[in-house]
Design a protein around this motif. Structure first.
Motif, PDB file in Angstrom:
ATOM      1  N   LYS A  87     -13.758  27.480  35.609  1.00 29.36           N
ATOM      2  CA  LYS A  87     -13.665  27.747  34.165  1.00 29.36           C
ATOM      3  C   LYS A  87     -12.582  28.798  33.904  1.00 29.36           C
ATOM      4  N   PRO A 114     -17.559  24.637  25.104  1.00 26.15           N
ATOM      5  CA  PRO A 114     -18.506  24.039  26.048  1.00 26.15           C
ATOM      6  C   PRO A 114     -17.832  23.018  26.967  1.00 26.15           C
ATOM      7  N   ASP A 115     -18.330  22.969  28.187  1.00 30.74           N
ATOM      8  CA  ASP A 115     -17.843  21.979  29.147  1.00 30.74           C
ATOM      9  C   ASP A 115     -18.465  20.626  28.824  1.00 30.74           C
ATOM     10  N   LEU A 116     -17.790  19.572  29.243  1.00 30.98           N
ATOM     11  CA  LEU A 116     -18.377  18.238  29.112  1.00 30.98           C
ATOM     12  C   LEU A 116     -19.572  18.137  30.054  1.00 30.98           C
ATOM     13  N   PRO A 117     -20.652  17.492  29.625  1.00 30.63           N
ATOM     14  CA  PRO A 117     -21.826  17.349  30.489  1.00 30.63           C
ATOM     15  C   PRO A 117     -21.618  16.226  31.509  1.00 30.63           C
ATOM     16  N   TRP A 118     -20.837  16.511  32.538  1.00 31.51           N
ATOM     17  CA  TRP A 118     -20.449  15.483  33.492  1.00 31.51           C
ATOM     18  C   TRP A 118     -21.634  14.822  34.174  1.00 31.51           C
ATOM     19  N   THR A 119     -22.680  15.572  34.461  1.00 31.10           N
ATOM     20  CA  THR A 119     -23.845  14.979  35.121  1.00 31.10           C
ATOM     21  C   THR A 119     -24.476  13.926  34.226  1.00 31.10           C
ATOM     22  N   GLY A 120     -24.670  14.243  32.972  1.00 30.58           N
ATOM     23  CA  GLY A 120     -25.246  13.280  32.035  1.00 30.58           C
ATOM     24  C   GLY A 120     -24.368  12.056  31.851  1.00 30.58           C
TER      25      GLY A 120
END
Length: 154
Positions: A87, A114-120
């Protein structure tokens, strides 16, 4: 370094006098976002850009929960006890403007974005691919049954 640490201890900023008020405002904006930001501006570029990260780390030892931004004309270095290095690297890339105030604002903006919710996103994509595979297999079997039924009726 002693003078830098004294200035940072006073108001969170060590910079040439002309830039201090605007950089104090960036530090105040960061505080409103819950970020303990310290900013150090150096007059010249060091021989290597990693020297700025070293300065940030030295200042950061005194403030382990803070985020320290060190700016020179063309280089940026940072330290944080709160944000992950990836970050910080992204924020540093946006902070290379040549204008210390704009650089500090860009750095803070990247930290608060905010970061992109890559896991989702990955889970949804994998579920979609699995559903498509199951659906394709179901349609193949169905069409085979229909074709077998048409052959037996003839």
């Amino acid at each position: 370094m002693a003078l830098v640490k004294v200035a940072v201890a006073a108001d969170g900023v060590s910079a040439p006098a002309a830039d201090v008020p605007a950089l104090r405002e960036v530090v105040a904006d960061a505080a409103r976002d819950g970020i303990d930001l310290k900013i150090v501006e150096v007059a010249r570029n060091p021989g290597m850009d990693t020297a700025l990260r070293d300065v940030a780390t030295v200042v950061g030892y005194d403030y382990p929960d803070a985020t320290v931004l060190v700016l020179s004309t063309n280089f940026v270095g940072s330290y944080s006890g709160r944000f992950h290095r990836s970050k910080l690297e992204v924020a540093e890339d946006h902070a290379k403007t040549g204008d210390p105030v704009v650089s500090a604002q860009n750095f803070l903006h990247e930290l608060t974005t905010p970061d992109l919710p890559w896991t989702g996103i990955t889970v949804v994509l994998l579920a979609g691919v699995a559903a498509a595979a199951v659906g394709t297999r179901f349609l193949q079997r169905r069409s085979k049954r229909i074709a077998d039924g048409a052959d037996s009726s003839e």
